[in-house]
Write a protein that holds these residues in place. Structure first.
Motif, PDB file in Angstrom:
ATOM      1  N   THR A  61       0.839  -1.209   0.000  1.00 37.70           N
ATOM      2  CA  THR A  61       0.000   0.000   0.000  1.00 37.70           C
ATOM      3  C   THR A  61       0.867   1.249   0.000  1.00 37.70           C
ATOM      4  OG1 THR A  61      -1.655  -1.206   1.286  1.00 37.70           O
ATOM      5  CG2 THR A  61      -1.882   1.173   1.195  1.00 37.70           C
ATOM      6  N   GLU A  62       1.922   1.229   0.806  1.00 37.31           N
ATOM      7  CA  GLU A  62       2.807   2.394   0.902  1.00 37.31           C
ATOM      8  C   GLU A  62       3.512   2.682  -0.415  1.00 37.31           C
ATOM      9  OE1 GLU A  62       6.147   4.043   4.059  1.00 37.31           O
ATOM     10  OE2 GLU A  62       4.806   2.397   4.608  1.00 37.31           O
ATOM     11  N   ALA A  63       3.624   1.668  -1.258  1.00 41.01           N
ATOM     12  CA  ALA A  63       4.271   1.863  -2.558  1.00 41.01           C
ATOM     13  C   ALA A  63       3.504   2.851  -3.436  1.00 41.01           C
ATOM     14  CB  ALA A  63       4.394   0.514  -3.281  1.00 41.01           C
ATOM     15  N   LEU A  64       2.241   3.134  -3.092  1.00 44.61           N
ATOM     16  CA  LEU A  64       1.435   4.059  -3.887  1.00 44.61           C
ATOM     17  C   LEU A  64       1.775   5.532  -3.643  1.00 44.61           C
ATOM     18  CD1 LEU A  64      -0.435   1.593  -4.587  1.00 44.61           C
ATOM     19  CD2 LEU A  64      -2.321   3.225  -4.516  1.00 44.61           C
ATOM     20  N   LEU A  65       2.655   5.821  -2.725  1.00 43.58           N
ATOM     21  CA  LEU A  65       2.953   7.222  -2.387  1.00 43.58           C
ATOM     22  C   LEU A  65       3.183   8.111  -3.619  1.00 43.58           C
ATOM     23  CD1 LEU A  65       5.172   6.805   0.821  1.00 43.58           C
ATOM     24  CD2 LEU A  65       2.998   8.041   0.662  1.00 43.58           C
ATOM     25  N   PRO A  66       3.967   7.663  -4.616  1.00 45.28           N
ATOM     26  CA  PRO A  66       4.177   8.543  -5.781  1.00 45.28           C
ATOM     27  C   PRO A  66       2.896   8.810  -6.574  1.00 45.28           C
ATOM     28  CG  PRO A  66       5.831   6.788  -5.712  1.00 45.28           C
ATOM     29  CD  PRO A  66       4.775   6.423  -4.720  1.00 45.28           C
ATOM     30  N   ALA A  67       1.910   7.941  -6.435  1.00 44.97           N
ATOM     31  CA  ALA A  67       0.677   8.089  -7.218  1.00 44.97           C
ATOM     32  C   ALA A  67      -0.366   8.963  -6.532  1.00 44.97           C
ATOM     33  CB  ALA A  67       0.071   6.705  -7.507  1.00 44.97           C
ATOM     34  N   LEU A  68      -0.200   9.240  -5.247  1.00 41.97           N
ATOM     35  CA  LEU A  68      -1.264   9.909  -4.477  1.00 41.97           C
ATOM     36  C   LEU A  68      -1.632  11.291  -5.023  1.00 41.97           C
ATOM     37  CD1 LEU A  68      -0.403   8.879  -0.800  1.00 41.97           C
ATOM     38  CD2 LEU A  68      -1.892   7.747  -2.460  1.00 41.97           C
ATOM     39  N   PRO A  69      -0.679  12.156  -5.356  1.00 38.60           N
ATOM     40  CA  PRO A  69      -1.082  13.480  -5.848  1.00 38.60           C
ATOM     41  C   PRO A  69      -1.990  13.423  -7.074  1.00 38.60           C
ATOM     42  CG  PRO A  69       1.252  13.491  -5.271  1.00 38.60           C
ATOM     43  CD  PRO A  69       0.796  12.063  -5.208  1.00 38.60           C
ATOM     44  N   LEU A  70      -1.693  12.521  -8.025  1.00 35.61           N
ATOM     45  CA  LEU A  70      -2.532  12.427  -9.220  1.00 35.61           C
ATOM     46  C   LEU A  70      -3.887  11.779  -8.921  1.00 35.61           C
ATOM     47  CD1 LEU A  70       0.075  11.568 -11.992  1.00 35.61           C
ATOM     48  CD2 LEU A  70      -1.418  13.576 -11.914  1.00 35.61           C
ATOM     49  N   LEU A  71      -3.894  10.786  -8.042  1.00 35.44           N
ATOM     50  CA  LEU A  71      -5.179  10.185  -7.653  1.00 35.44           C
ATOM     51  C   LEU A  71      -6.088  11.234  -7.025  1.00 35.44           C
ATOM     52  CD1 LEU A  71      -3.944   6.777  -6.160  1.00 35.44           C
ATOM     53  CD2 LEU A  71      -5.353   7.063  -8.224  1.00 35.44           C
ATOM     54  N   ILE A  72      -5.511  12.078  -6.173  1.00 38.29           N
ATOM     55  CA  ILE A  72      -6.295  13.140  -5.534  1.00 38.29           C
ATOM     56  C   ILE A  72      -6.750  14.160  -6.571  1.00 38.29           C
ATOM     57  CG2 ILE A  72      -6.194  15.059  -3.885  1.00 38.29           C
ATOM     58  CD1 ILE A  72      -4.194  13.302  -2.253  1.00 38.29           C
ATOM     59  N   ALA A  73      -5.861  14.508  -7.476  1.00 44.11           N
ATOM     60  CA  ALA A  73      -6.201  15.502  -8.506  1.00 44.11           C
ATOM     61  C   ALA A  73      -7.367  15.039  -9.367  1.00 44.11           C
ATOM     62  CB  ALA A  73      -4.979  15.784  -9.380  1.00 44.11           C
ATOM     63  N   HIS A  74      -7.446  13.739  -9.634  1.00 47.90           N
ATOM     64  CA  HIS A  74      -8.519  13.217 -10.491  1.00 47.90           C
ATOM     65  C   HIS A  74      -9.854  13.066  -9.760  1.00 47.90           C
ATOM     66  CE1 HIS A  74      -6.288  12.743 -14.142  1.00 47.90           C
ATOM     67  NE2 HIS A  74      -5.345  12.017 -13.563  1.00 47.90           N
ATOM     68  N   LEU A  75      -9.894  13.485  -8.489  1.00 43.70           N
ATOM     69  CA  LEU A  75     -11.184  13.543  -7.785  1.00 43.70           C
ATOM     70  C   LEU A  75     -11.955  14.804  -8.162  1.00 43.70           C
ATOM     71  CD1 LEU A  75     -10.036  12.627  -4.136  1.00 43.70           C
ATOM     72  CD2 LEU A  75     -11.076  11.086  -5.806  1.00 43.70           C
ATOM     73  N   GLY A  76     -11.307  15.718  -8.860  1.00 37.41           N
ATOM     74  CA  GLY A  76     -11.890  17.030  -9.130  1.00 37.41           C
ATOM     75  C   GLY A  76     -13.071  17.004 -10.076  1.00 37.41           C
ATOM     76  N   GLU A  77     -13.695  18.161 -10.205  1.00 30.23           N
ATOM     77  CA  GLU A  77     -14.930  18.291 -10.982  1.00 30.23           C
ATOM     78  C   GLU A  77     -14.713  18.051 -12.476  1.00 30.23           C
ATOM     79  OE1 GLU A  77     -16.333  22.165 -10.038  1.00 30.23           O
ATOM     80  OE2 GLU A  77     -16.885  21.659  -7.979  1.00 30.23           O
ATOM     81  N   ASN A  78     -13.469  18.192 -12.930  1.00 29.44           N
ATOM     82  CA  ASN A  78     -13.197  18.007 -14.358  1.00 29.44           C
ATOM     83  C   ASN A  78     -13.082  16.537 -14.755  1.00 29.44           C
ATOM     84  OD1 ASN A  78     -13.149  20.793 -14.815  1.00 29.44           O
ATOM     85  ND2 ASN A  78     -10.982  20.939 -14.276  1.00 29.44           N
ATOM     86  N   SER A  79     -13.050  15.659 -13.766  1.00 25.60           N
ATOM     87  CA  SER A  79     -12.940  14.223 -14.051  1.00 25.60           C
ATOM     88  C   SER A  79     -14.316  13.610 -14.248  1.00 25.60           C
ATOM     89  CB  SER A  79     -12.230  13.506 -12.902  1.00 25.60           C
ATOM     90  OG  SER A  79     -10.910  13.979 -12.738  1.00 25.60           O
ATOM     91  N   SER A  80     -14.365  12.551 -15.032  1.00 27.97           N
ATOM     92  CA  SER A  80     -15.627  11.818 -15.164  1.00 27.97           C
ATOM     93  C   SER A  80     -15.942  11.130 -13.843  1.00 27.97           C
ATOM     94  CB  SER A  80     -15.515  10.781 -16.274  1.00 27.97           C
ATOM     95  OG  SER A  80     -14.629   9.738 -15.881  1.00 27.97           O
ATOM     96  N   LEU A  81     -17.223  10.820 -13.624  1.00 29.96           N
ATOM     97  CA  LEU A  81     -17.631  10.182 -12.372  1.00 29.96           C
ATOM     98  C   LEU A  81     -16.939   8.851 -12.168  1.00 29.96           C
ATOM     99  CD1 LEU A  81     -21.481  10.829 -12.039  1.00 29.96           C
ATOM    100  CD2 LEU A  81     -19.633  11.745 -10.625  1.00 29.96           C
ATOM    101  N   SER A  82     -16.803   8.067 -13.244  1.00 24.87           N
ATOM    102  CA  SER A  82     -16.217   6.734 -13.090  1.00 24.87           C
ATOM    103  C   SER A  82     -14.737   6.832 -12.714  1.00 24.87           C
ATOM    104  CB  SER A  82     -16.384   5.913 -14.367  1.00 24.87           C
ATOM    105  OG  SER A  82     -15.791   6.572 -15.466  1.00 24.87           O
ATOM    106  N   VAL A  83     -14.005   7.774 -13.301  1.00 34.40           N
ATOM    107  CA  VAL A  83     -12.596   7.955 -12.956  1.00 34.40           C
ATOM    108  C   VAL A  83     -12.468   8.463 -11.527  1.00 34.40           C
ATOM    109  CG1 VAL A  83     -10.523   9.323 -13.431  1.00 34.40           C
ATOM    110  CG2 VAL A  83     -11.812   8.299 -15.322  1.00 34.40           C
ATOM    111  N   ALA A  84     -13.279   9.455 -11.161  1.00 31.69           N
ATOM    112  CA  ALA A  84     -13.218  10.005  -9.805  1.00 31.69           C
ATOM    113  C   ALA A  84     -13.529   8.934  -8.767  1.00 31.69           C
ATOM    114  CB  ALA A  84     -14.195  11.171  -9.674  1.00 31.69           C
ATOM    115  N   GLU A  85     -14.534   8.102  -9.065  1.00 31.06           N
ATOM    116  CA  GLU A  85     -14.889   7.063  -8.102  1.00 31.06           C
ATOM    117  C   GLU A  85     -13.771   6.035  -7.943  1.00 31.06           C
ATOM    118  OE1 GLU A  85     -18.231   3.622  -7.130  1.00 31.06           O
ATOM    119  OE2 GLU A  85     -18.547   4.978  -8.832  1.00 31.06           O
TER     120      GLU A  85
END
Length: 518
Positions: free
Chosen positions: A161-185
């Motif tokens: 799980t900790e290996a995901l650290l480099p991915a966290l900023p982009l995962l959080i960024a894709h929660l935004g309003e510009n993302s599709s619902l399926s990607v955000a979810e």
């Protein structure tokens, strides 16, 4: 200003003199409830086996994979990561479809079994290439597949799980309003798995701003996206620090969404929202005060009355208990004797005491113990209800952890609230009745237990009986149930408090003069 976090959340009812009957007894369990929460019901981390979109090509009939097949699966996974690297590097015609196909194959392998080949994927360098696939401007299909792969990697062991650290900023960024619902979810799901790992990763997510976009995802009326966001939030705010809970309850629209979902949502969404309420009310004074002033308490009672879903009833009952235990003013101003909500609350707690599920019995007894630690009117309300006969039966027949919770209720029914540390005033009618109905042996059994909290509780109730029963009957009743022998085991006990309590009672009530008048 009131402390925003909560330090002592257990009511401390019959304390050495049963004096602090209205003090808080339990909310230090706010953190450990995270483990209880998912036991055999829903895991703190969730493997994504079936897609968020309608499309899914994962075969679900391979849960049991033998060692040889697992080795093949790991080799296939390593090859799939290499294939993905080649696809990302390729810039020719059909490059996008080539990337999506490679991602889909890796995702399919990471979804194949209950224990996906995460280690093989990490060794092959999956994280860095998946992060590249999350880059802005990528097509939704690519983002969805990459986030799905990361979701299942995050469902693995702690270091995985900790290996995901480099991915966290982009995962959080894709929660935004510009993302599709399926990607955000799907990104919310991955982040929920990361948050479920522990405090360290929760703090990383909070510092990177994950809370606000997840909170906004919970605001719509329905849909799996709302449910996933609520689940991820409940993992993100579960402490032990109260800061995240304080922040969440202040987000515009969150309280209204909680009320709306508890009122109208299906059981699945209401369950996830109820877990958010559990952690808000368990960790934050601010949140507890805000929730109590809303319709949440009424809605929790209504859900308890109408639902038979164990997955929903557990967090709803725990939320109700946390709110009642929040402070004495909650019990005194919201659960007012004579009001419909109060009568209904007692009825649903009786329903839970009658349940075949031990966790509901235990939680219901805990809630009742907090109500019983309130005013004399609240004690009378419980005393005059169906709850008492059920509690008496449970005290003698239930598993130990339930008996201990039940003992707190019955003990609190017998004492009036007092100021300071002096001996409490007895409610003699309740004490005489409960002893007459056979509760004393149950308390003496607690004195014999190895659990120091239970033993103290048993000794405290014995003190009430010895001091309070009319016509000096207390010592005789205690002796008849072998209470003297139970107390004498503490003569040289290592716990000084218990030793002094037991020895003091024996010396005072069973000294040299005991029995001479006969």
């Amino acid at each position: 200003m009131a402390d925003e976090g909560l330090t002592s959340h257990r009511r401390d009812p019959i304390k050495s003199s049963v004096g602090n009957a209205a003090a808080h007894r339990r909310r230090q369990n706010a953190v450990t409830v995270g483990k209880e929460r998912r036991e055999s019901l829903v895991r703190a981390k969730r493997l994504c086996r079936v897609g968020i979109s309608d499309e899914s090509d994962v075969s679900l009939d391979h849960d049991m994979i033998i060692d040889e097949e697992q080795s093949i699966l790991e080799a296939q996974t390593s090859s799939a990561v290499e294939e993905l690297k080649s696809a990302v590097a390729y810039q020719g015609k059909g490059a996008m479809q080539k990337r999506v196909s490679a991602l889909r194959e890796l995702r399919r392998l990471l979804s194949r079994s209950e224990f996906p080949p995460v280690e093989a994927a990490l060794k092959a360098g999956a994280i860095s290439i998946l992060v590249q696939c999350l880059s802005f401007g990528s097509p939704d299909e690519q983002l969805l597949e990459a986030a799905w792969c990361l979701t299942n990697i995050a469902a693995g062991k702690p270091d995985e799980t900790e290996a995901l650290l480099p991915a966290l900023p982009l995962l959080i960024a894709h929660l935004g309003e510009n993302s599709s619902l399926s990607v955000a979810e799907q990104c919310a799901w991955a982040l929920g798995n990361v948050a479920g790992e522990g405090e360290k990763l929760r703090n990383v997510l909070l510092s990177q701003g994950a809370l606000l976009p997840l909170a906004r995802m919970m605001l719509p009326n329905k849909g799996s996206t709302v449910r996933t966001a609520a689940w991820a939030l409940s993992n993100l705010i579960k402490g032990p620090d109260a800061k995240a809970a304080n922040e969440l309850i202040r987000v515009d629209g969150v309280l209204d969404a909680i009320v709306r979902h508890l009122k109208k949502a299906d059981d699945e969404l209401a369950t996830e929202v109820a877990w958010v309420v559990v952690y808000l009310s368990a960790l934050s004074n601010v949140a507890t005060c805000i929730l109590v002033k809303s319709d949440v308490l009424q809605l929790l009672v209504e859900r308890l009355a109408t639902s038979n879903s164990l997955q929903l009833l557990i967090p709803v009952l725990r939320s109700l208990g946390n709110l009642v235990a929040g402070d004495s003013s909650t019990t005194n101003t919201v659960l007012v004797p004579g009001r419909e909500i109060t009568d209904n609350a007692i009825k649903v707690l009786v329903k839970c005491l009658n349940s075949e599920h031990r966790v509901l019995k235990k939680e219901a007894a805990w809630v009742l113990s907090n109500i019983a630690a309130g005013s004399v009117e609240h004690k009378q309300l419980i005393y005059n209800s169906e709850a008492v006969s059920l509690l008496l039966r449970l005290l003698s027949t239930a598993p130990f952890d339930i008996r201990k919770e039940v003992a707190y209720v019955l003990g609190n029914l017998c004492v009036a609230p007092t100021e300071g540390d002096g001996k409490p005033n007895l409610i003699l009618e309740h004490l005489v009745s409960l002893v007459g109905r056979g509760c004393l042996p149950g308390f003496i059994d607690l004195v014999r237990s190895a659990d120091t909290e239970a033993a103290r509780l048993g000794l405290q109730f014995m003190e009430l009986v010895l001091r309070g029963m009319p016509n000096g009957e207390g010592p005789k009743l205690v002796e008849r149930e072998d209470g003297i022998d139970a107390m004498e085991r503490f003569q040289f006990h290592e716990n000084e408090d218990l030793r002094n309590m037991a020895n003091g009672l024996v010396d005072k009530y069973f000294g040299e003069d005991y029995g001479l008048d006969e």
